[in-house]
Design a protein around this motif. Structure first.
Motif, PDB file in Angstrom:
ATOM      1  N   LYS A 139       0.829  -1.194   0.000  1.00 28.29           N
ATOM      2  CA  LYS A 139       0.000   0.000   0.000  1.00 28.29           C
ATOM      3  C   LYS A 139       0.872   1.254   0.000  1.00 28.29           C
ATOM      4  CE  LYS A 139      -3.929   2.044   2.488  1.00 28.29           C
ATOM      5  NZ  LYS A 139      -4.810   1.908   3.684  1.00 28.29           N
ATOM      6  N   ASN A 140       0.465   2.230  -0.776  1.00 23.78           N
ATOM      7  CA  ASN A 140       1.127   3.533  -0.849  1.00 23.78           C
ATOM      8  C   ASN A 140       2.563   3.445  -1.363  1.00 23.78           C
ATOM      9  OD1 ASN A 140      -1.201   4.758   0.252  1.00 23.78           O
ATOM     10  ND2 ASN A 140      -0.469   4.358   2.339  1.00 23.78           N
ATOM     11  N   GLU A 141       2.898   2.392  -2.106  1.00 25.56           N
ATOM     12  CA  GLU A 141       4.220   2.281  -2.710  1.00 25.56           C
ATOM     13  C   GLU A 141       4.073   2.008  -4.201  1.00 25.56           C
ATOM     14  OE1 GLU A 141       7.438   0.154  -0.798  1.00 25.56           O
ATOM     15  OE2 GLU A 141       6.201  -0.122   0.988  1.00 25.56           O
ATOM     16  N   ASN A 142       4.983   2.557  -4.964  1.00 24.48           N
ATOM     17  CA  ASN A 142       4.924   2.407  -6.419  1.00 24.48           C
ATOM     18  C   ASN A 142       5.735   1.189  -6.867  1.00 24.48           C
ATOM     19  OD1 ASN A 142       4.165   3.076  -9.028  1.00 24.48           O
ATOM     20  ND2 ASN A 142       5.993   4.361  -9.340  1.00 24.48           N
ATOM     21  N   ILE A 143       5.501   0.064  -6.232  1.00 23.07           N
ATOM     22  CA  ILE A 143       6.124  -1.192  -6.624  1.00 23.07           C
ATOM     23  C   ILE A 143       5.043  -2.268  -6.669  1.00 23.07           C
ATOM     24  CG2 ILE A 143       8.463  -0.706  -5.824  1.00 23.07           C
ATOM     25  CD1 ILE A 143       7.818  -2.148  -3.239  1.00 23.07           C
ATOM     26  N   LYS A 144       5.246  -3.251  -7.533  1.00 20.34           N
ATOM     27  CA  LYS A 144       4.200  -4.223  -7.776  1.00 20.34           C
ATOM     28  C   LYS A 144       4.815  -5.486  -8.376  1.00 20.34           C
ATOM     29  CE  LYS A 144      -0.254  -4.521 -10.251  1.00 20.34           C
ATOM     30  NZ  LYS A 144      -1.176  -3.797 -11.171  1.00 20.34           N
ATOM     31  N   ARG A 145       4.151  -6.613  -8.170  1.00 14.15           N
ATOM     32  CA  ARG A 145       4.556  -7.844  -8.845  1.00 14.15           C
ATOM     33  C   ARG A 145       3.309  -8.573  -9.321  1.00 14.15           C
ATOM     34  NH1 ARG A 145       9.333  -9.713  -9.478  1.00 14.15           N
ATOM     35  NH2 ARG A 145       9.669 -11.828 -10.261  1.00 14.15           N
ATOM     36  N   THR A 146       3.324  -8.969 -10.577  1.00 17.00           N
ATOM     37  CA  THR A 146       2.196  -9.678 -11.162  1.00 17.00           C
ATOM     38  C   THR A 146       2.648 -11.052 -11.639  1.00 17.00           C
ATOM     39  OG1 THR A 146       2.595  -8.697 -13.338  1.00 17.00           O
ATOM     40  CG2 THR A 146       1.056  -7.560 -11.868  1.00 17.00           C
ATOM     41  N   ARG A 147       1.673 -11.914 -11.805  1.00 17.52           N
ATOM     42  CA  ARG A 147       1.969 -13.283 -12.222  1.00 17.52           C
ATOM     43  C   ARG A 147       0.824 -13.813 -13.074  1.00 17.52           C
ATOM     44  NH1 ARG A 147       3.492 -18.194  -8.011  1.00 17.52           N
ATOM     45  NH2 ARG A 147       4.139 -19.744  -9.574  1.00 17.52           N
ATOM     46  N   PHE A 148       1.196 -14.471 -14.143  1.00 18.61           N
ATOM     47  CA  PHE A 148       0.209 -15.094 -15.019  1.00 18.61           C
ATOM     48  C   PHE A 148       0.617 -16.540 -15.274  1.00 18.61           C
ATOM     49  CE2 PHE A 148      -0.954 -16.573 -19.249  1.00 18.61           C
ATOM     50  CZ  PHE A 148      -2.332 -16.490 -19.179  1.00 18.61           C
ATOM     51  N   GLY A 149      -0.361 -17.423 -15.222  1.00 15.15           N
ATOM     52  CA  GLY A 149      -0.083 -18.821 -15.512  1.00 15.15           C
ATOM     53  C   GLY A 149      -1.257 -19.475 -16.196  1.00 15.15           C
ATOM     54  N   SER A 150      -0.962 -20.478 -16.978  1.00 13.43           N
ATOM     55  CA  SER A 150      -2.019 -21.298 -17.553  1.00 13.43           C
ATOM     56  C   SER A 150      -1.523 -22.729 -17.588  1.00 13.43           C
ATOM     57  CB  SER A 150      -2.404 -20.821 -18.954  1.00 13.43           C
ATOM     58  OG  SER A 150      -1.391 -21.141 -19.879  1.00 13.43           O
ATOM     59  N   PHE A 151      -2.426 -23.645 -17.397  1.00 16.07           N
ATOM     60  CA  PHE A 151      -2.039 -25.045 -17.474  1.00 16.07           C
ATOM     61  C   PHE A 151      -3.203 -25.887 -17.957  1.00 16.07           C
ATOM     62  CE2 PHE A 151      -3.687 -24.544 -13.225  1.00 16.07           C
ATOM     63  CZ  PHE A 151      -4.362 -25.725 -12.957  1.00 16.07           C
ATOM     64  N   LEU A 152      -2.846 -26.951 -18.585  1.00 18.94           N
ATOM     65  CA  LEU A 152      -3.791 -27.864 -19.191  1.00 18.94           C
ATOM     66  C   LEU A 152      -3.632 -29.244 -18.583  1.00 18.94           C
ATOM     67  CD1 LEU A 152      -5.803 -28.515 -21.621  1.00 18.94           C
ATOM     68  CD2 LEU A 152      -3.739 -29.109 -22.896  1.00 18.94           C
ATOM     69  N   THR A 153      -4.747 -29.925 -18.360  1.00 20.06           N
ATOM     70  CA  THR A 153      -4.735 -31.320 -17.942  1.00 20.06           C
ATOM     71  C   THR A 153      -5.570 -32.133 -18.911  1.00 20.06           C
ATOM     72  OG1 THR A 153      -4.509 -30.729 -15.598  1.00 20.06           O
ATOM     73  CG2 THR A 153      -5.274 -32.949 -16.091  1.00 20.06           C
ATOM     74  N   VAL A 154      -4.933 -33.073 -19.565  1.00 19.21           N
ATOM     75  CA  VAL A 154      -5.646 -34.049 -20.390  1.00 19.21           C
ATOM     76  C   VAL A 154      -5.541 -35.393 -19.672  1.00 19.21           C
ATOM     77  CG1 VAL A 154      -5.793 -35.200 -22.613  1.00 19.21           C
ATOM     78  CG2 VAL A 154      -5.094 -32.800 -22.492  1.00 19.21           C
ATOM     79  N   LYS A 155      -6.652 -35.914 -19.216  1.00 20.62           N
ATOM     80  CA  LYS A 155      -6.682 -37.162 -18.441  1.00 20.62           C
ATOM     81  C   LYS A 155      -7.280 -38.278 -19.286  1.00 20.62           C
ATOM     82  CE  LYS A 155      -8.105 -39.005 -13.911  1.00 20.62           C
ATOM     83  NZ  LYS A 155      -8.814 -38.700 -12.642  1.00 20.62           N
ATOM     84  N   LEU A 156      -6.437 -39.255 -19.627  1.00 21.73           N
ATOM     85  CA  LEU A 156      -6.879 -40.408 -20.408  1.00 21.73           C
ATOM     86  C   LEU A 156      -7.186 -41.569 -19.475  1.00 21.73           C
ATOM     87  CD1 LEU A 156      -4.023 -40.254 -23.089  1.00 21.73           C
ATOM     88  CD2 LEU A 156      -6.230 -39.085 -23.139  1.00 21.73           C
ATOM     89  N   PHE A 157      -8.311 -42.248 -19.713  1.00 21.04           N
ATOM     90  CA  PHE A 157      -8.695 -43.351 -18.844  1.00 21.04           C
ATOM     91  C   PHE A 157      -8.311 -44.725 -19.425  1.00 21.04           C
ATOM     92  CE2 PHE A 157     -11.526 -39.890 -17.661  1.00 21.04           C
ATOM     93  CZ  PHE A 157     -11.369 -39.899 -16.291  1.00 21.04           C
ATOM     94  N   SER A 158      -7.665 -44.713 -20.560  1.00 26.08           N
ATOM     95  CA  SER A 158      -7.097 -45.942 -21.116  1.00 26.08           C
ATOM     96  C   SER A 158      -5.904 -45.556 -21.966  1.00 26.08           C
ATOM     97  CB  SER A 158      -8.123 -46.689 -21.962  1.00 26.08           C
ATOM     98  OG  SER A 158      -8.554 -45.911 -23.063  1.00 26.08           O
ATOM     99  N   PHE A 159      -4.820 -46.319 -21.805  1.00 22.81           N
ATOM    100  CA  PHE A 159      -3.598 -46.015 -22.562  1.00 22.81           C
ATOM    101  C   PHE A 159      -2.742 -47.270 -22.624  1.00 22.81           C
ATOM    102  CE2 PHE A 159      -2.835 -45.100 -18.120  1.00 22.81           C
ATOM    103  CZ  PHE A 159      -1.569 -45.593 -17.866  1.00 22.81           C
TER     104      PHE A 159
END
Length: 487
Positions: free
Chosen positions: A467-487
């Motif tokens: 608060k009241n400071e001109n500093i910041k950190r951001t984060r972005f992520g994405s992830f995928l899950t493909v779940k196969l029930f036979s392989f």
């Protein structure tokens, strides 16, 4: 069928957040104990990481394909932290039940990580809690890449008595892009042995033992036949300078721990789990030197000791048909000290204590809409004495966090998810800020293909700012899950 496989391939390309996240609940703001989820049970395996319970927790064959990308950037950071970090991962995780012969789990990941604009430090984790690190004179970018593997096996040794074990291995190869062109070889090896016993259909207990052996080798070597200048820091102020054509350091850390789990399911409406563990480790900073016989040996330039214990309790109860209540309570303690072994001088000691209590509820408005809300309060106290730097500090912080999540089934087997978190941290122990506000926004979708495979895609964005400071950190992520029930 060709359209289905094209759709999966497309998601694999566009997905690029950390694979340990649970795909469904991550898209709902990370809610955990207030909803029922196949990956969020309170049993010894999900809550206590006990490999013995694997045979009871995983009863179907499946394979998950897990590509992900995670990016963070900003000037809200500590002095030796990178300006930005990009992490790409591709993982495969599978389970194979073998009937009376037990259950087998295997996983492998490959990661590629870029840490940009690191100020001087050559160590993979400068703020690991010890008073020692290695540095040069430049700001540069480190590239790390390498694989990790894990195997787990569980079987019923005697009626209602289960035995399990897991082993894991990870290696990272790092290189700094500018002087001192330091190379890093980071290796982790660990294993867990577990027992679980079902005293009755409602009550079970578990025990675990853990060993770990980690090592980091750092070498700074001149490429133009000149000397390289390296600083071995003891604390944040004082360092020992060394100039040579090649400067090396080895960091070795060994740990051992024990844990116990209690699991109680009195009826179909309620579930309760308790996990407690104690983990201690020791770290040596080893510097090579030449003996009179022209051979090389290593001496301990620094030593650090760590003691940790944790207690975690979670429970939920179905108060009404569509109303589920959940709660969580956690205690954490960490104590660390560092010394110079040659003179037996204590350089730094610090400890952190915290406790966290959370409550939550979810409501199924109809067959298609689920809403969840969780609130957590955390009390953190810290006491640090850096004798070598003549600094001491202690503080207490009362932290607050609100999590919300929603899941809507749009069409048959097609789900849309969203979540929001808002938190307040008066004293941020990780990055040193005061009156830090942060928020997290998540979006996700899930699709089931006729019990053949599931696809879950999640996007996460968060922001931290004092608060009241001109500093910041951001984060972005994405992830995928493909779940196969036979392989």
């Amino acid at each position: 069928m060709k359209k289905v496989f094209f759709f999966v391939a497309l998601l694999l390309l566009v997905s690029t957040f950390v694979t340990a996240q649970v795909s469904r609940t991550s898209g709902m703001g990370g809610v955990t104990y207030s909803i029922k989820d196949i990956d969020h049970s309170f049993d010894p395996y999900d809550l206590g990481k006990n490999p013995a319970w694997l045979a009871l927790d995983e009863t179907e064959t499946w394979l998950r394909i897990l590509p992900s990308i995670d990016y963070s950037n900003g000037n809200y950071k500590k002095y030796y932290d990178p300006q930005s970090v990009t992490n790409y991962n591709l993982g495969f995780r599978g389970v194979k039940p073998l009937g009376v012969d037990g259950t087998f789990l295997g996983e492998t990941y490959y990661s590629y990580e870029m840490r940009r604009d690191i100020n001087r430090s050559l160590k993979y984790d400068t703020y690991g809690g010890e008073a020692f690190f290695m540095a040069d004179t430049t700001q540069g970018t480190f590239r790390y890449n390498g694989p990790s593997i894990k195997f787990m096996y569980s079987f019923e040794l005697f009626p209602d008595l289960y035995l399990g074990a897991s082993v894991n291995y990870r290696i990272l190869d790092g290189l700094k892009n500018v002087y001192s062109r330091a190379t890093v070889l980071y290796r982790e090896v660990g294993g867990t042995v577990g027992l679980a016993y079902r005293l009755s259909p409602e009550f079970s207990i578990g025990l675990t033992g853990v060993l770990s052996d980690d090592q980091e080798k750092i070498e700074a070597k001149s490429e133009d036949l000149t000397e390289v200048e390296i600083f071995n820091f003891r604390g944040e102020t004082y360092s020992v300078r060394k100039r040579s054509s090649s400067v090396n350091q080895t960091i070795r850390k060994k740990g051992r721990g024990i844990g116990t789990q209690l699991y109680y399911t009195p009826d179909e409406k309620s579930e309760y789990g308790l996990h407690a563990d104690l983990f201690n480790s020791d770290e040596d900073i080893l510097i090579p030197y030449s003996t009179s016989t022209q051979s090389f040996e290593e001496y301990s330039e620094g030593y650090a000791s760590f003691q940790n214990y944790n207690i975690l309790f979670r429970g939920r109860y179905e108060l009404l048909k569509d109303l589920l209540l959940g709660g969580s309570f956690e205690i954490h303690h960490r104590n660390s000290w560092s010394k110079n072994p040659a003179r037996d001088l204590l350089l730094w000691e610090w400890k952190v204590n915290s406790w966290n209590v959370g409550i939550g509820a979810s409501y199924q408005f109809d067959q298609n809409l689920l809403l969840s809300l969780e609130y957590e309060f955390e009390k953190v106290t810290s006491d640090s004495s850096k004798y070598i730097d003549s600094r001491s500090a202690n503080f207490a912080s009362n932290n607050h966090l609100i999590r919300t999540g929603i899941e809507q089934e749009i069409f048959d087997n097609l789900f849309a998810r969203a979540g929001f978190n808002y938190g307040i941290i008066p004293e941020d122990i990780l990055s040193g800020g005061k009156d830090v506000n942060y928020y997290v926004v998540t979006l996700g979708t899930g699709l089931k293909f006729n019990n053949s495979f599931d696809v879950d895609l999640t996007f996460v964005y968060n922001s931290y700012q004092p608060k009241n400071e001109n500093i910041k950190r951001t984060r972005f992520g994405s992830f995928l899950t493909v779940k196969l029930f036979s392989f």
